[in-house]
Design a protein around this motif. Structure first.
Motif, PDB file in Angstrom:
ATOM      1  N   VAL A 118      -1.133   6.607  -3.769  1.00 42.25           N
ATOM      2  CA  VAL A 118      -2.148   5.744  -4.380  1.00 42.25           C
ATOM      3  C   VAL A 118      -2.263   4.475  -3.545  1.00 42.25           C
ATOM      4  O   VAL A 118      -1.330   4.077  -2.853  1.00 42.25           O
ATOM      5  N   ASP A 119      -3.415   3.847  -3.620  1.00 48.98           N
ATOM      6  CA  ASP A 119      -3.644   2.642  -2.835  1.00 48.98           C
ATOM      7  C   ASP A 119      -3.007   1.405  -3.462  1.00 48.98           C
ATOM      8  O   ASP A 119      -2.804   0.397  -2.773  1.00 48.98           O
ATOM      9  N   GLY A 120      -2.716   1.462  -4.744  1.00 41.93           N
ATOM     10  CA  GLY A 120      -2.095   0.338  -5.428  1.00 41.93           C
ATOM     11  C   GLY A 120      -1.716   0.747  -6.842  1.00 41.93           C
ATOM     12  O   GLY A 120      -2.162   1.784  -7.342  1.00 41.93           O
ATOM     13  N   ILE A 121      -0.885  -0.074  -7.483  1.00 40.57           N
ATOM     14  CA  ILE A 121      -0.417   0.228  -8.833  1.00 40.57           C
ATOM     15  C   ILE A 121      -0.586  -0.990  -9.724  1.00 40.57           C
ATOM     16  O   ILE A 121      -0.144  -2.088  -9.384  1.00 40.57           O
ATOM     17  N   ILE A 122      -1.242  -0.778 -10.873  1.00 39.69           N
ATOM     18  CA  ILE A 122      -1.320  -1.790 -11.927  1.00 39.69           C
ATOM     19  C   ILE A 122      -0.274  -1.405 -12.968  1.00 39.69           C
ATOM     20  O   ILE A 122      -0.265  -0.282 -13.464  1.00 39.69           O
ATOM     21  N   LEU A 123       0.597  -2.348 -13.289  1.00 42.49           N
ATOM     22  CA  LEU A 123       1.799  -2.017 -14.058  1.00 42.49           C
ATOM     23  C   LEU A 123       1.975  -2.922 -15.274  1.00 42.49           C
ATOM     24  O   LEU A 123       2.049  -4.138 -15.147  1.00 42.49           O
ATOM     25  N   ALA A 124       2.022  -2.298 -16.461  1.00 40.36           N
ATOM     26  CA  ALA A 124       2.453  -2.982 -17.690  1.00 40.36           C
ATOM     27  C   ALA A 124       3.870  -2.473 -17.959  1.00 40.36           C
ATOM     28  O   ALA A 124       4.071  -1.410 -18.535  1.00 40.36           O
ATOM     29  N   THR A 125       4.837  -3.240 -17.518  1.00 40.20           N
ATOM     30  CA  THR A 125       6.200  -2.721 -17.402  1.00 40.20           C
ATOM     31  C   THR A 125       7.017  -2.854 -18.683  1.00 40.20           C
ATOM     32  O   THR A 125       6.751  -3.712 -19.521  1.00 40.20           O
ATOM     33  N   VAL A 126       8.013  -1.992 -18.809  1.00 40.84           N
ATOM     34  CA  VAL A 126       9.035  -2.150 -19.848  1.00 40.84           C
ATOM     35  C   VAL A 126      10.359  -2.563 -19.211  1.00 40.84           C
ATOM     36  O   VAL A 126      11.362  -2.723 -19.895  1.00 40.84           O
ATOM     37  N   LEU A 127      10.361  -2.720 -17.877  1.00 40.17           N
ATOM     38  CA  LEU A 127      11.577  -3.078 -17.158  1.00 40.17           C
ATOM     39  C   LEU A 127      11.753  -4.594 -17.142  1.00 40.17           C
ATOM     40  O   LEU A 127      10.829  -5.334 -16.827  1.00 40.17           O
ATOM     41  N   GLU A 128      12.944  -5.040 -17.494  1.00 45.32           N
ATOM     42  CA  GLU A 128      13.179  -6.460 -17.715  1.00 45.32           C
ATOM     43  C   GLU A 128      13.421  -7.236 -16.432  1.00 45.32           C
ATOM     44  O   GLU A 128      13.015  -8.387 -16.306  1.00 45.32           O
ATOM     45  N   GLU A 129      14.075  -6.613 -15.448  1.00 44.92           N
ATOM     46  CA  GLU A 129      14.471  -7.344 -14.248  1.00 44.92           C
ATOM     47  C   GLU A 129      14.066  -6.591 -12.990  1.00 44.92           C
ATOM     48  O   GLU A 129      13.896  -5.366 -12.997  1.00 44.92           O
ATOM     49  N   GLN A 130      13.960  -7.334 -11.895  1.00 44.36           N
ATOM     50  CA  GLN A 130      13.555  -6.760 -10.611  1.00 44.36           C
ATOM     51  C   GLN A 130      14.484  -5.649 -10.170  1.00 44.36           C
ATOM     52  O   GLN A 130      14.048  -4.650  -9.598  1.00 44.36           O
ATOM     53  N   ARG A 131      15.773  -5.792 -10.457  1.00 45.57           N
ATOM     54  CA  ARG A 131      16.736  -4.773 -10.001  1.00 45.57           C
ATOM     55  C   ARG A 131      16.471  -3.411 -10.634  1.00 45.57           C
ATOM     56  O   ARG A 131      16.945  -2.387 -10.154  1.00 45.57           O
TER      57      ARG A 131
END
Length: 335
Positions: A118-131
């Motif tokens: 994909v050319d890009g990703i739009i993300l509504a995340t459930v992940l709390e931290e970058q790690r």
């Protein structure tokens, strides 16, 4: 064991180039029987090509990945509609992934989208931290636009957010000005940035008006109708007094309305109720719900516009777009 292209080639007694031709559905250079044998092994071992290792293709696929946590929440279809409309005007296709608020499903969705170039990703995340994010998007030259929710320490390309803290300050302030001193707060999942910001707004209003913060009045929900209903029933069952309910979304607020009706407490006469999102159902319930109107279509449009600009190499004037929710007063609060 992690299955590699080398392993498939060895098992099929062919070269890696032959396996690659089968994976990429190249017509030439592979016999019918060889193709069938290689494909059977690929299917048997569940092999997926590591497209990440190859780097990103130089040509665009005209596709945008959209990862959301809950397709059943009316908040997200409004965003999807806006993003798809904006993308289709530029002849881009949106590939939707619903994660059911599962971190593992979110990681798998991101992996699959990147593997499919994909050319890009739009993300509504459930992940709390970058790690917790499984890939460094910048490393593979894939822009990532966060929408609605932030992730600690994550160096995203752009983000489109609502000022949750201010929104919940003005919602709590409305209830305080109506004379409420015991305001129950139905929160969302504690790991989400939106939950933390909304709780902060509620607390700021209490502090501004010299009201005591009582943790017993804060009940965690999960943005679902049942959790809003359960929150009110829990407060009632434990004998915790309250004269107002501020919910972190409309769906939970509607659940709270049903619970209040079931325990015989009149709305808004005995208990006032305020939600958040201004979904279509909020004005259909009885009584119609006072809520905070998130500019959902504009939120989705801004995210899509930012993504298209990043894909096409155009400079963004603002990589952190903040929008304001507006109070919509209906009959679940007193005049």
């Amino acid at each position: 064991m992690s299955v590699t292209i080398e392993y498939i080639a060895r098992m099929a007694n062919v070269s890696k180039a032959t396996v690659s031709r089968v994976i990429n559905n190249k017509a030439q250079g592979v016999g019918k029987e060889t193709r069938a044998r290689v494909q059977r092994l690929i299917d048997e071992y569940g092999y997926k090509p590591n497209l990440l290792a190859r780097g990103v293709a130089t040509s665009r696929t005209k596709t945008i990945g959209l990862v959301i946590p809950d397709i059943t929440n009316p908040f997200f279809p409004a965003l999807i509609k806006a993003i798809e409309h904006c993308a289709s005007e530029r002849e881009y296709t949106v590939v939707l992934c619903n994660t059911d608020s599962s971190p593992e499903k979110e990681k798998q969705s991101i992996s699959t989208l990147i593997a499919n170039r994909v050319d890009g990703i739009i993300l509504a995340t459930v992940l709390e931290e970058q790690r917790c994010i499984p890939y460094d998007f910048a490393k593979y030259n894939i822009p990532c636009v966060l929408i609605d929710r932030r992730t600690k320490g994550f160096d995203y390309s752009a983000g489109v957010f609502v000022d949750n803290e201010y929104a919940f300050y003005i919602a709590a302030e409305l209830l305080i000005k109506h004379g409420n001193r015991r305001i129950a707060f139905i929160a969302g999942p504690s790991n989400l940035s939106t939950t933390q910001e909304r709780l902060a707004g509620y607390c700021s209003a209490l502090k501004q008006y010299a009201l005591h913060y009582d943790p017993a009045l804060v009940v965690q929900g999960n943005f679902q109708y049942e959790s809003g209903y359960a929150a009110v029933m829990r407060l009632h069952g434990h004998g915790i007094p309250f004269t107002a309910v501020l919910a972190s979304n409309d769906v939970m607020a509607i659940g709270a309305l049903k619970a209040l009706r079931d325990i015989g407490r009149a709305v808004p006469g005995e208990v006032e109720v305020v939600g958040f999102d201004n979904i279509q159902f909020s004005e259909m319930v009885d009584p119609p719900l006072t809520t905070l109107d998130q500019p959902l279509y504009e939120l989705g449009s801004k995210a899509a516009e930012a993504m298209l600009a990043l894909i096409e190499g155009r400079r963004l004037d603002d990589t952190n777009i903040r929008m304001e929710a507006k109070l919509v007063v209906r009959a679940s609060t007193r005049p």
